[in-house]
Design a protein around this motif. Structure first.
Motif, PDB file in Angstrom:
ATOM      1  N   LEU A   1       0.854  -1.186   0.000  1.00 25.10           N
ATOM      2  CA  LEU A   1       0.000   0.000   0.000  1.00 25.10           C
ATOM      3  C   LEU A   1       0.890   1.235   0.000  1.00 25.10           C
ATOM      4  CD1 LEU A   1      -2.874  -0.715   2.567  1.00 25.10           C
ATOM      5  CD2 LEU A   1      -3.068  -0.526   0.092  1.00 25.10           C
ATOM      6  N   THR A   2       0.487   2.228  -0.765  1.00 22.52           N
ATOM      7  CA  THR A   2       1.226   3.493  -0.811  1.00 22.52           C
ATOM      8  C   THR A   2       0.349   4.618  -0.292  1.00 22.52           C
ATOM      9  OG1 THR A   2       2.560   2.790  -2.718  1.00 22.52           O
ATOM     10  CG2 THR A   2       2.406   5.158  -2.302  1.00 22.52           C
ATOM     11  N   PHE A   3       0.865   5.349   0.679  1.00 25.39           N
ATOM     12  CA  PHE A   3       0.191   6.527   1.218  1.00 25.39           C
ATOM     13  C   PHE A   3       1.037   7.734   0.832  1.00 25.39           C
ATOM     14  CE2 PHE A   3      -0.802   2.890   3.831  1.00 25.39           C
ATOM     15  CZ  PHE A   3      -2.181   2.958   3.960  1.00 25.39           C
TER      16      PHE A   3
ATOM     17  N   ASP B   1       4.460   6.827   2.474  1.00 27.08           N
ATOM     18  CA  ASP B   1       5.518   5.912   2.035  1.00 27.08           C
ATOM     19  C   ASP B   1       4.832   4.696   1.412  1.00 27.08           C
ATOM     20  OD1 ASP B   1       8.000   4.782   1.618  1.00 27.08           O
ATOM     21  OD2 ASP B   1       8.711   5.170   3.656  1.00 27.08           O
ATOM     22  N   THR B   2       5.646   3.805   0.839  1.00 24.85           N
ATOM     23  CA  THR B   2       5.122   2.536   0.337  1.00 24.85           C
ATOM     24  C   THR B   2       5.477   1.450   1.341  1.00 24.85           C
ATOM     25  OG1 THR B   2       5.308   3.190  -1.988  1.00 24.85           O
ATOM     26  CG2 THR B   2       5.233   0.832  -1.522  1.00 24.85           C
TER      27      THR B   2
ATOM     28  N   ASN C   1      -0.426   1.014  12.857  1.00 25.11           N
ATOM     29  CA  ASN C   1       0.702   1.014  13.794  1.00 25.11           C
ATOM     30  C   ASN C   1       2.038   0.997  13.073  1.00 25.11           C
ATOM     31  OD1 ASN C   1      -0.040   1.076  16.682  1.00 25.11           O
ATOM     32  ND2 ASN C   1      -1.314  -0.689  16.144  1.00 25.11           N
ATOM     33  N   LYS C   2       2.105   0.336  11.930  1.00 27.16           N
ATOM     34  CA  LYS C   2       3.349   0.339  11.156  1.00 27.16           C
ATOM     35  C   LYS C   2       3.626   1.738  10.620  1.00 27.16           C
ATOM     36  CE  LYS C   2       5.942  -2.381   7.816  1.00 27.16           C
ATOM     37  NZ  LYS C   2       5.963  -3.631   7.005  1.00 27.16           N
ATOM     38  N   LEU C   3       2.585   2.441  10.204  1.00 28.12           N
ATOM     39  CA  LEU C   3       2.744   3.826   9.738  1.00 28.12           C
ATOM     40  C   LEU C   3       3.189   4.733  10.874  1.00 28.12           C
ATOM     41  CD1 LEU C   3       1.183   2.583   7.325  1.00 28.12           C
ATOM     42  CD2 LEU C   3      -0.145   4.704   7.212  1.00 28.12           C
TER      43      LEU C   3
ATOM     44  N   PRO D   1       1.775  15.790   6.156  1.00 30.82           N
ATOM     45  CA  PRO D   1       2.928  16.522   5.613  1.00 30.82           C
ATOM     46  C   PRO D   1       4.069  15.574   5.270  1.00 30.82           C
ATOM     47  CG  PRO D   1       2.923  16.669   7.994  1.00 30.82           C
ATOM     48  CD  PRO D   1       1.678  15.899   7.624  1.00 30.82           C
ATOM     49  N   ASN D   2       4.935  16.002   4.353  1.00 30.04           N
ATOM     50  CA  ASN D   2       6.151  15.220   4.139  1.00 30.04           C
ATOM     51  C   ASN D   2       7.258  15.770   5.032  1.00 30.04           C
ATOM     52  OD1 ASN D   2       7.052  17.565   2.888  1.00 30.04           O
ATOM     53  ND2 ASN D   2       7.125  16.697   0.838  1.00 30.04           N
TER      54      ASN D   2
END
Length: 361
Positions: free
Chosen positions: A127-129, A183-184, A198-200, A310-311
């Motif tokens: 998955l890409t955010f 991120d991917t 949780n990983k994010l 935000p990045n």
């Protein structure tokens, strides 16, 4: 038999006994070495991060030696030699099938070989955010993903209160907006929505710590949550240029210190979208119908929570803004940024560079 012959025989027997003893010791040592090197690198008690699975690919035509060397190089086994010895001793386990596997360093050689024999490649989903996306977009992405999550599952996870280090200082009751780190990612196919989130959060916390953002933002007078909130507005306002972001960050910081409303169209536009995501973007009534704290043209300070993700550049710009006395900016019809120190200068920029864009919220 002479005494001399007897002595020679005794000496030979002694030497043989010593050699046998050494052989036994060597064999025992070899067994201990072998057993130790086919066991898992880490025990069952290792943390989730320490034993995080890695994707391991066996290409068509790769032999045992290549596979063993790759496993050792990637830190999944202790010894390529012990791995090959295990295959030799276990003749029925020599058929290592190509595929994409998920191995971790708390797996023994036996467990890894069994997977390779069976061709059991654990299925994963990517998955890409993206930076700039909102929680609404995240919700739709999760529902429409290969995971086939229900809307109820996703909504429950997105509104849950998480006890995560990242949220230290985050005001109670605020949403996860701004915390879906872009991120991917690759997840096990049986992952839950909470596992994914949780990983994010872990990834974002790693970035925050690596860049020392808490201390840097505090030096500008912001908490981490406030810094992320301001960065999210900059993310939606500014182009890709890091220097432009730093310039806008200083404009906003100056306005906050001068008790001037931020006046961000992205800020109030987000609030309008929460009310009606399908609104007519030319309808300017939102400018007056939306009240505080979301009306950025009338209300002082930051909104309660971020307006997007935000990045890193956007957050870093808040922590290290450009030194400037400008208190106005706009994006012109040509896509360029225009700044001003006075309202008169800002109005001139609108007249000269923003005839179309400034008519749309």
């Amino acid at each position: 038999m002479s005494k001399k012959s007897t002595k020679i025989i005794k000496r030979i027997c002694y030497i043989l006994a010593v050699l046998v003893l050494l052989a036994i010791i060597a064999a025992a040592g070899a067994v201990i070495w072998y057993q130790g090197n086919i066991s898992a690198i880490r025990g069952l008690s290792c943390s989730e991060k320490e034993c995080e699975p890695k994707t391991f690919v066996v290409a068509q035509g790769e032999g045992a030696q290549q596979i063993a060397e790759k496993l050792e190089k990637e830190g999944l086994i202790k010894s390529a030699l012990a791995f090959r010895i295990y295959l030799t001793l276990q003749a029925e386990n020599k058929n290592l099938l190509p595929g994409s596997y998920q191995f971790s360093n708390n797996m023994s050689v036996e467990q890894i070989v069994k997977s390779l024999n069976a061709g059991i490649a654990v299925r994963t989903i990517r998955l890409t955010f993206l930076p700039g996306e909102t929680l609404r977009a995240t919700r739709e992405k999760l529902i429409n993903s290969e995971f086939k999550f229900s809307a109820e599952e996703v909504d429950a996870a997105l509104t849950k209160q998480y006890n995560h280090e990242l949220f230290k200082g985050k005001p109670a009751g605020t949403s996860l907006e701004g915390y879906i780190w872009g991120d991917t990612y690759e997840f096990y196919a049986d992952a839950t929505v909470e596992d994914i989130l949780n990983k994010l959060f872990d990834q974002m916390l790693d970035v925050v710590k690596k860049e020392n953002l808490v201390a840097k933002l505090q030096s500008r007078g912001f908490t981490l949550h406030q810094g992320i909130t301001l960065a999210s507005i900059i993310q939606r306002e500014a182009p890709a240029s890091y220097e432009e972001k730093r310039h806008i960050a200083q404009v906003f910081e100056t306005r906050i210190k001068m008790n001037i409303p931020l006046g961000s169209d992205a800020f109030i536009g987000y609030a309008a979208d929460q009310i009606n995501p399908y609104r007519d973007k030319t309808d300017m009534s939102y400018l007056t119908s939306i009240g505080c704290p979301w009306n950025s043209r009338r209300c002082l300070g930051l909104p309660p929570n971020p307006i997007s993700t935000p990045n890193l550049d956007s957050i870093k710009s808040v922590a290290d803004p450009t030194a400037t006395e400008d208190i106005y900016f706009l994006t012109g019809d040509d896509g360029k940024m225009y700044y001003a120190k006075t309202e008169a200068g800002h109005n001139a920029n609108i007249k000269n560079y923003c005839r179309k864009m400034c008519q749309i919220l």
